[in-house]
Design a protein around this motif. Structure first.
Motif, short mmCIF file in Angstrom:
data_model
loop_
_atom_site.label_atom_id
_atom_site.label_comp_id
_atom_site.label_asym_id
_atom_site.label_seq_id
_atom_site.Cartn_x
_atom_site.Cartn_y
_atom_site.Cartn_z
N GLY A 1 0.75 -1.30 -0.08
CA GLY A 1 -0.06 -0.06 -0.10
C GLY A 1 0.87 1.18 -0.04
N ASN B 1 1.20 4.01 -3.10
CA ASN B 1 0.89 5.22 -2.86
C ASN B 1 1.89 6.29 -3.27
N ALA C 1 -3.86 1.02 -3.72
CA ALA C 1 -3.11 1.23 -2.34
C ALA C 1 -4.21 1.06 -1.34
#
Length: 521
Positions: A48, A52, A76
Motif C-alpha cells: 500500500g 501510494n 493502495a
C-alpha cells in the motif's frame, strides 16, 4: 535481506523524486514493488505504501498520467483498508491523494467525496489541531470554493488558518495562499473592501515568507491585478500585473504558461484603453512563447489567436481579424471538436465581421452553426442561445426574409423573457426589432403592438419616468405607424412626446436608428 533492499530502493526513489527526476523515481519504486511482490508473508501495508508513492509520482509527473495515478491510489487504498481498517491515518492520506487527482481533472464533486472522508478520519485520529487535518481542510475548501459553496469553503479555510498560525510561523507561505483564497471568495461576493484587505495581507505574508522574487508572490500579485481589473481600476491592475511579470521572468523558464497568461492580462488592459497596437504586440509576444513551448497546435495558442483577431477587429482591420479568427477556429475544431462552446464563440466573432462586410449569407451560416452547438451544449433556454437567435434574425431582416426574421425574434423573445424576465432592456430591444420587421412586411397592427410592448419595457427601465432616447425612438416609430394608418391625432401625440424627449436629452432623431448591432458573444 529483502526488506532491507526494499527500504534502500524506497530511499533511492525518494532521493530521485526530491532531485526532480520523476521518471527515474517511478522506475525505482516499480522495482521496489516487484521485489515486495516476491516476498513471503503479509506485505499489504508495504504494498500500500509503495503503490501510494507511485501514485504521488505519477500525479506530479504530468496531468496525462492522472489515470495511472488514480489506479495506483485505488490499489493502495484497497491494500490499506484490508490491512489496517477503514479509519487508519494511512487510509486518510490515500483518500486525500485521490481527491487531489480528481481536482487535477476538475472533478470537484468526486474530489470532495474523498476529502470529506479523509477529513473525518484525520479529525477522529489526529484531532482538529493537527497539520494533516488542516491540509485536508484546505484541499476541501478549495473544491468547495470551485463549486460555489462559499460559506463552507471559508469555514474550512479558517480551520486551516487556525492550525497554521499555531503550528507555523505567522508569515508562512501557506497562510498567504489561504488568505488569498478567502479574498477571492469576498471578491466573488462583491465584498470588495474585505477582499482588498485580505489580498494586501496575503501579499505581505507571501513576501515575508518567500522574499520578493518567488513564483507564489507573482501569483499573489496577479490575483491582485485580477481584483483591480474587475473593479475597472486599470492603472493599479497594470502595476500589479507588471510587478508579477517581472518576478515571473526572473524565476520561471521563459516559456512558462504563467508568463504568457500575465502578458495576455497586460494586453487586455491595453485593449480596454484603446491602445490596440500595444495590445497586439503583447499578444504576439504571448503567441511566440506559446509556439516555442507547444509547437503549432495547442488550445492556448487558439485562445491567443482568437484574442488577436478580436483586437484587430476593434482596431477596424477586419481582414487581419478574419485571418487570426479563422486560424483560431481551425485549431479549436481540431483540438476541441466541432461541438465545443469555444468553437461557437469563434464562429460568432467571424459571423459578426462577415455581417459588417455585407457577406450576410455566409454570416448566417456561421451563426446557425453556432446556434446548433449552443443549443446542444446549453439547452434552448440560455442567454447565449438568445444572442445567437437575435443575430440570425438580424441577418434575415437585412436580407428581406421577414418571415424567418420574425420566427427568430419571437424565439429570442421567448428565451429572454424566460431567462431575464419581461422587463429587461434586451427584451425591449428584441420587441423593437420585431416591430421593425412587421412594419417592413406591411403588418402594421403587429408592428404597433410590438413597438408598444417595447415602449412599456423602456419606460419601466428608463430614468426620469422613461424620458430616454430609446423611448423617443420607439415613440417615433409608433407615430410612423399611426401615420401609415391615417390616425393623425395619435400620430401627433406620439411625435410630440418624442420631440419633447429629443429636446430634453439633446439627442438628434437621426442618431437613434437601430441599425442591427450584433451580439459578439
Amino acid at each position: 535481506a529483502q526488506p532491507i533492499v526494499v527500504a534502500l530502493t524506497h530511499n533511492i526513489g525518494n532521493i530521485k523524486y526530491r532531485l526532480g527526476d520523476l521518471g527515474e523515481a517511478i522506475l525505482t519504486y516499480k522495482l521496489a514493488l516487484s521485489k515486495i511482490q516476491t516476498m513471503e508473508g503479509d506485505q499489504r501495508i508495504l504494498l500500500g505504501t509503495t503503490l501510494n508513492c507511485l501514485g504521488v509520482l505519477c500525479y506530479h509527473k504530468s496531468p496525462d498520467d492522472a489515470e495511472l495515478a488514480m489506479m495506483y491510489f485505488q490499489e493502495a487504498l484497497e491494500m490499506q483498508i484490508s490491512a489496517l481498517g477503514s479509519d487508519h491515518e494511512a487510509v486518510a492520506t490515500t483518500l486525500n491523494n485521490l481527491g487531489r487527482v480528481h481536482v487535477q481533472r476538475e472533478d470537484f464533486t468526486h474530489a470532495l467525496i474523498f476529502y470529506e472522508e479523509a477529513l473525518q478520519i484525520r479529525k477522529l485520529r489526529l484531532g482538529i489541531d493537527s497539520v494533516d487535518y488542516a491540509a485536508t481542510a484546505f484541499n476541501a475548501g478549495q473544491s468547495l470554493h470551485k463549486q460555489g459553496d462559499f460559506d463552507r469553503a471559508i469555514q474550512l479555510y479558517y480551520d486551516f488558518l487556525r492550525v497554521a498560525k499555531t503550528q507555523f510561523s505567522q508569515d508562512h507561505r501557506d497562510i498567504a495562499v489561504v488568505l488569498s483564497g478567502i479574498a477571492q471568495i469576498h471578491q466573488e461576493r462583491k465584498e470588495y473592501e474585505q477582499a482588498l484587505r485580505l489580498y494586501e495581507e496575503s501579499l505581505r505574508v507571501g513576501r515575508a515568507a518567500l522574499g520578493e522574487d518567488h513564483s507564489e508572490v507573482a501569483m499573489l500579485l496577479n490575483r491582485m491585478g485580477n481584483f483591480h481589473f474587475e473593479r475597472d481600476d486599470l492603472d493599479r491592475a497594470l502595476r500589479a500585473y507588471e510587478s508579477g511579470l517581472k518576478i515571473e521572468k526572473n524565476v520561471l523558464e521563459d516559456t512558462h504558461p504563467n508568463i504568457t497568461v500575465t502578458i495576455g492580462n497586460i494586453g487586455e488592459i491595453y485593449r480596454q484603453r484603446g491602445d490596440f497596437d500595444s495590445a497586439i504586440q503583447l499578444y504576439q509576444e504571448a503567441l511566440r512563447l506559446q509556439k516555442k513551448r507547444y509547437g503549432e497546435s495547442h488550445i492556448d495558442i487558439a485562445s491567443t489567436l482568437n484574442a488577436i483577431g478580436l483586437v484587430y477587429d476593434q482596431k477596424g482591420d477586419m481582414d487581419h481579424a478574419m485571418k487570426y479568427l479563422q486560424d483560431a477556429l481551425v485549431l479549436r475544431r481540431n483540438i476541441l471538436g466541432d461541438e465545443h462552446l469555444d468553437v461557437s464563440a469563434t464562429l460568432t466573432y467571424l459571423g459578426t465581421i462577415l455581417y459588417r462586410k455585407n457577406m450576410v449569407s455566409t454570416a448566417t451560416q456561421l451563426f446557425n452553426e453556432a446556434l446548433v452547438i449552443r443549443t446542444s451544449q446549453l439547452g434552448s433556454d440560455h442567454r447565449d442561445v438568445a444572442f445567437t437567435l437575435y443575430n440570425i434574425g438580424l441577418c434575415h431582416q437585412l436580407q428581406g426574409c421577414y418571415k424567418e426574421a420574425i420566427e427568430c425574434y419571437k424565439e429570442t423573445l421567448r428565451v429572454e423573457e424566460s431567462v431575464l424576465g419581461g422587463d429587461h432592456k434586451d427584451v425591449s430591444m428584441t420587441m423593437f426589432k420585431l416591430g421593425e420587421v412587421y412594419k417592413a412586411s406591411g403588418d402594421f397592427s403587429m408592428a404597433l403592438s410590438s413597438f408598444r410592448n417595447a415602449l412599456r419595457v423602456e419606460r419601466d427601465n428608463g430614468d426620469g419616468g422613461g424620458d430616454s432616447a430609446s423611448v423617443a425612438r420607439t415613440l417615433t416609430e409608433i407615430g410612423n405607424i399611426h401615420l401609415a394608418q391615417g390616425d393623425v391625432g395619435l400620430m401627433m401625440e406620439a411625435f410630440n412626446q418624442a420631440a419633447r424627449i429629443f429636446r430634453s436629452t439633446g439627442v438628434s432623431p437621426g442618431s437613434l436608428m437601430v441599425a442591427g448591432q450584433l451580439y459578439a458573444f
